[in-house]
Motif scaffolding. Structure first.
Motif, mmCIF file in Angstrom:
data_model
loop_
_atom_site.group_PDB
_atom_site.id
_atom_site.type_symbol
_atom_site.label_atom_id
_atom_site.label_comp_id
_atom_site.label_asym_id
_atom_site.label_seq_id
_atom_site.Cartn_x
_atom_site.Cartn_y
_atom_site.Cartn_z
ATOM 1 N N LEU A 1 0.810 -1.190 -0.027
ATOM 2 C CA LEU A 1 -0.149 -0.014 0.111
ATOM 3 C C LEU A 1 0.922 1.224 0.208
ATOM 4 O O LEU A 1 1.796 1.206 0.660
ATOM 5 N N HIS A 2 0.371 2.202 -0.735
ATOM 6 C CA HIS A 2 0.976 3.649 -0.934
ATOM 7 C C HIS A 2 -0.165 4.580 -0.430
ATOM 8 O O HIS A 2 -1.088 4.647 -1.318
ATOM 9 N N VAL A 3 -0.009 5.299 0.541
ATOM 10 C CA VAL A 3 -1.208 5.967 1.096
ATOM 11 C C VAL A 3 -0.756 7.556 1.131
ATOM 12 O O VAL A 3 0.331 8.128 1.699
ATOM 13 N N ASN A 4 -1.697 8.340 0.250
ATOM 14 C CA ASN A 4 -1.097 10.017 0.200
ATOM 15 C C ASN A 4 0.477 9.963 -0.278
ATOM 16 O O ASN A 4 1.252 10.828 0.436
ATOM 17 N N GLY A 5 0.998 9.343 -1.071
ATOM 18 C CA GLY A 5 2.271 9.071 -1.639
ATOM 19 C C GLY A 5 3.285 8.477 -0.745
ATOM 20 O O GLY A 5 4.682 8.526 -0.779
ATOM 21 N N LYS A 6 2.896 7.848 0.460
ATOM 22 C CA LYS A 6 3.869 7.235 1.353
ATOM 23 C C LYS A 6 3.445 5.906 1.653
ATOM 24 O O LYS A 6 2.548 5.580 1.415
ATOM 25 N N LYS A 7 4.712 4.854 1.520
ATOM 26 C CA LYS A 7 4.508 3.582 1.528
ATOM 27 C C LYS A 7 4.242 3.186 3.093
ATOM 28 O O LYS A 7 4.566 3.540 3.901
ATOM 29 N N ILE A 8 3.127 2.309 3.092
ATOM 30 C CA ILE A 8 2.861 1.665 4.353
ATOM 31 C C ILE A 8 3.478 0.447 4.745
ATOM 32 O O ILE A 8 3.967 -0.510 4.012
ATOM 33 N N GLU A 9 4.250 0.619 5.890
ATOM 34 C CA GLU A 9 5.464 -0.433 6.309
ATOM 35 C C GLU A 9 4.629 -1.753 7.050
ATOM 36 O O GLU A 9 5.507 -2.412 7.657
ATOM 37 N N ASP A 10 3.185 -1.657 7.309
ATOM 38 C CA ASP A 10 2.550 -2.747 8.233
ATOM 39 C C ASP A 10 3.292 -4.122 7.627
ATOM 40 O O ASP A 10 2.948 -4.297 6.515
ATOM 41 N N ASP A 11 3.187 -4.991 8.448
ATOM 42 C CA ASP A 11 3.535 -6.416 8.254
ATOM 43 C C ASP A 11 2.442 -7.102 8.378
ATOM 44 O O ASP A 11 2.156 -8.125 9.168
ATOM 45 N N PHE A 12 1.878 -7.251 7.109
ATOM 46 C CA PHE A 12 0.574 -8.224 6.874
ATOM 47 C C PHE A 12 0.802 -9.435 6.842
ATOM 48 O O PHE A 12 2.047 -9.625 5.986
ATOM 49 N N GLN A 13 0.094 -10.427 7.167
ATOM 50 C CA GLN A 13 0.549 -11.871 7.031
ATOM 51 C C GLN A 13 -0.072 -12.632 5.905
ATOM 52 O O GLN A 13 -1.291 -12.117 5.530
ATOM 53 N N PRO A 14 0.645 -13.461 5.061
ATOM 54 C CA PRO A 14 -0.188 -14.026 4.136
ATOM 55 C C PRO A 14 -1.360 -14.773 4.331
ATOM 56 O O PRO A 14 -1.413 -15.470 5.671
ATOM 57 N N GLY A 15 -2.645 -14.692 3.772
ATOM 58 C CA GLY A 15 -3.776 -15.403 3.823
ATOM 59 C C GLY A 15 -4.530 -14.509 4.895
ATOM 60 O O GLY A 15 -5.778 -14.716 5.166
ATOM 61 N N ALA A 16 -4.052 -13.400 5.582
ATOM 62 C CA ALA A 16 -4.862 -12.569 6.665
ATOM 63 C C ALA A 16 -5.949 -11.631 5.880
ATOM 64 O O ALA A 16 -5.595 -11.056 4.790
ATOM 65 N N VAL A 17 -6.994 -11.628 6.465
ATOM 66 C CA VAL A 17 -7.835 -10.573 6.009
ATOM 67 C C VAL A 17 -7.885 -9.237 6.671
ATOM 68 O O VAL A 17 -7.995 -9.301 7.965
ATOM 69 N N GLU A 18 -7.820 -8.242 6.193
ATOM 70 C CA GLU A 18 -7.716 -6.925 6.984
ATOM 71 C C GLU A 18 -8.601 -6.001 6.322
ATOM 72 O O GLU A 18 -8.846 -5.856 5.086
ATOM 73 N N ARG A 19 -9.200 -5.384 7.418
ATOM 74 C CA ARG A 19 -10.066 -4.057 6.968
ATOM 75 C C ARG A 19 -9.485 -2.874 7.361
ATOM 76 O O ARG A 19 -9.032 -2.551 8.461
ATOM 77 N N LEU A 20 -9.283 -2.048 6.431
ATOM 78 C CA LEU A 20 -8.489 -0.715 6.709
ATOM 79 C C LEU A 20 -9.219 0.369 6.306
ATOM 80 O O LEU A 20 -10.011 0.513 5.320
ATOM 81 N N THR A 21 -8.846 1.806 6.928
ATOM 82 C CA THR A 21 -9.667 3.109 6.570
ATOM 83 C C THR A 21 -8.369 3.994 6.666
ATOM 84 O O THR A 21 -7.499 4.153 7.513
ATOM 85 N N TYR A 22 -8.336 4.751 5.457
ATOM 86 C CA TYR A 22 -7.429 5.978 5.354
ATOM 87 C C TYR A 22 -8.031 7.172 5.097
ATOM 88 O O TYR A 22 -8.941 7.352 4.370
ATOM 89 N N THR A 23 -7.460 8.401 5.711
ATOM 90 C CA THR A 23 -7.849 9.648 5.659
ATOM 91 C C THR A 23 -6.868 10.554 5.032
ATOM 92 O O THR A 23 -5.667 10.142 4.760
ATOM 93 N N LYS A 24 -7.226 11.712 4.792
ATOM 94 C CA LYS A 24 -6.193 12.754 4.221
ATOM 95 C C LYS A 24 -5.010 12.950 4.915
ATOM 96 O O LYS A 24 -3.864 13.357 4.565
ATOM 97 N N GLY A 25 -5.049 12.763 6.370
ATOM 98 C CA GLY A 25 -3.836 12.846 7.389
ATOM 99 C C GLY A 25 -3.052 11.894 7.247
ATOM 100 O O GLY A 25 -2.164 11.697 8.060
ATOM 101 N N ASP A 26 -3.294 10.654 6.526
ATOM 102 C CA ASP A 26 -2.479 9.318 6.907
ATOM 103 C C ASP A 26 -1.474 9.274 5.802
ATOM 104 O O ASP A 26 -1.773 9.918 4.972
ATOM 105 N N PRO A 27 -0.611 8.434 6.116
ATOM 106 C CA PRO A 27 -0.215 7.753 7.356
ATOM 107 C C PRO A 27 0.380 8.504 8.492
ATOM 108 O O PRO A 27 1.464 9.336 8.132
ATOM 109 N N GLN A 28 0.030 8.514 9.643
ATOM 110 C CA GLN A 28 0.294 9.389 10.686
ATOM 111 C C GLN A 28 1.760 8.857 11.132
ATOM 112 O O GLN A 28 2.659 9.662 11.390
ATOM 113 N N VAL A 29 2.134 7.613 10.972
ATOM 114 C CA VAL A 29 3.641 7.261 11.365
ATOM 115 C C VAL A 29 3.905 6.257 10.068
ATOM 116 O O VAL A 29 3.349 5.574 9.665
ATOM 117 N N GLY A 30 5.285 6.588 9.589
ATOM 118 C CA GLY A 30 5.800 5.660 8.447
ATOM 119 C C GLY A 30 5.624 6.508 7.216
ATOM 120 O O GLY A 30 4.768 7.337 7.101
#
Length: 282
Positions: free
Chosen positions: A253-282
């Protein structure tokens, strides 16, 4: 109590032992449904706890795995639902694999450096080629001017003209160097000119194939489908973008021009919400 369950469905489920014949064992969907009822949970409770859509939970409990989008995603959903109702997922996964001729082969992950190498080639003009062409044009112009000056006659006026031309040529040859000083180097964060008044989310299937769902702040669907490995989608909204990733481990994922560094696991189902201020960290 979930709506539509008969009194018989409310009795605790007694799992089959390892010695139980295959034909006498309950189906995967029945095992999950009885375990959910025994835990006192509704389909809505399971969906909220696991972030698996209600329609998919209902389909799996009916032994319909087509809405999962493939064996990899189906196995991930079975594992997630089983753990939510404190049921050992291993026998269920073995039963699922046995019904489908064995465990599916894992999708080879594309090297990260390969994806990073490709991205800069898709953006912007080829400045190296432009610089070479400009230098060749300047050299040709200087050579033409010098040859023309050698052929002219006329004493001091010709000398003055010839003396001024190299100076002009040197000035012209120095100008093409300016774009090299101002040319920005491609980087991970420079995906595109991201507008500051919107939220921009880029979803890339770098490590495999994944089902994704994207909605805007009003709940309208922006995309609902499968991204094959190497595919990418970009979504924008004035306030927020809601995502559901079927196999989060395959997604970058890239949010607002920045790469998201979350370590998502293979096969995991994720629900995510991003706004104009994200990402706050990273």
């Amino acid at each position: 109590m979930s709506i539509g369950n008969s009194p018989e469905d409310e009795r605790p489920f007694e799992g089959a032992s390892e010695d139980t014949p295959e034909e006498a064992r309950p189906s995967i969907g029945d095992a999950l449904r009885h375990a959910r009822i025994a835990a006192g949970m509704t389909v809505d409770d399971i969906s909220n706890a696991t972030r698996v859509r209600i329609a998919i939970v209902q389909a799996i409990e009916a032994d319909d795995f087509a809405p999962c989008g493939g064996d990899v995603y189906a196995r991930g959903h079975i594992r997630t639902l089983a753990r939510a109702v404190e049921l050992d997922p291993a026998p269920l996964l073995e039963q699922y694999d046995a019904q489908r001729g064995g465990r599916p082969e894992p999708t080879p992950a594309a090297p990260l450096f390969e994806a990073e190498r490709i991205r800069p080639e898709r953006r912007g003009p080829n400045w190296t080629a432009a610089m070479v062409a400009a230098i060749v044009a300047v050299i040709g112009f200087v050579g033409f001017t010098m040859v023309k000056g050698d052929g002219d006659s006329g004493g001091s006026e010709a000398s003055v003209a010839e003396g001024s031309q190299p100076s002009a040529s040197r000035s012209a040859s120095a100008k093409p160097e300016k774009p090299a000083d101002t040319k920005p180097e491609p980087s991970d964060s420079a995906i595109a000119a991201v507008p500051q008044d919107k939220v921009t989310v880029q979803v890339s299937a770098t490590d495999g194939r994944s089902w994704i769902s994207a909605k805007d702040h009003n709940g309208r669907s922006l995309f609902d489908g499968v991204l094959d490995q190497g595919d990418s989608k970009t979504f924008q909204d004035n306030e927020k973008v809601n995502l559901v990733l079927g196999d989060a481990g395959a997604i970058q994922l890239h949010v607002n021009g920045k790469k998201i560094e979350d370590d998502f696991q293979p096969g995991a189902v994720e629900r995510l919400t991003y706004t104009k201020g994200d990402p706050q960290v990273g």
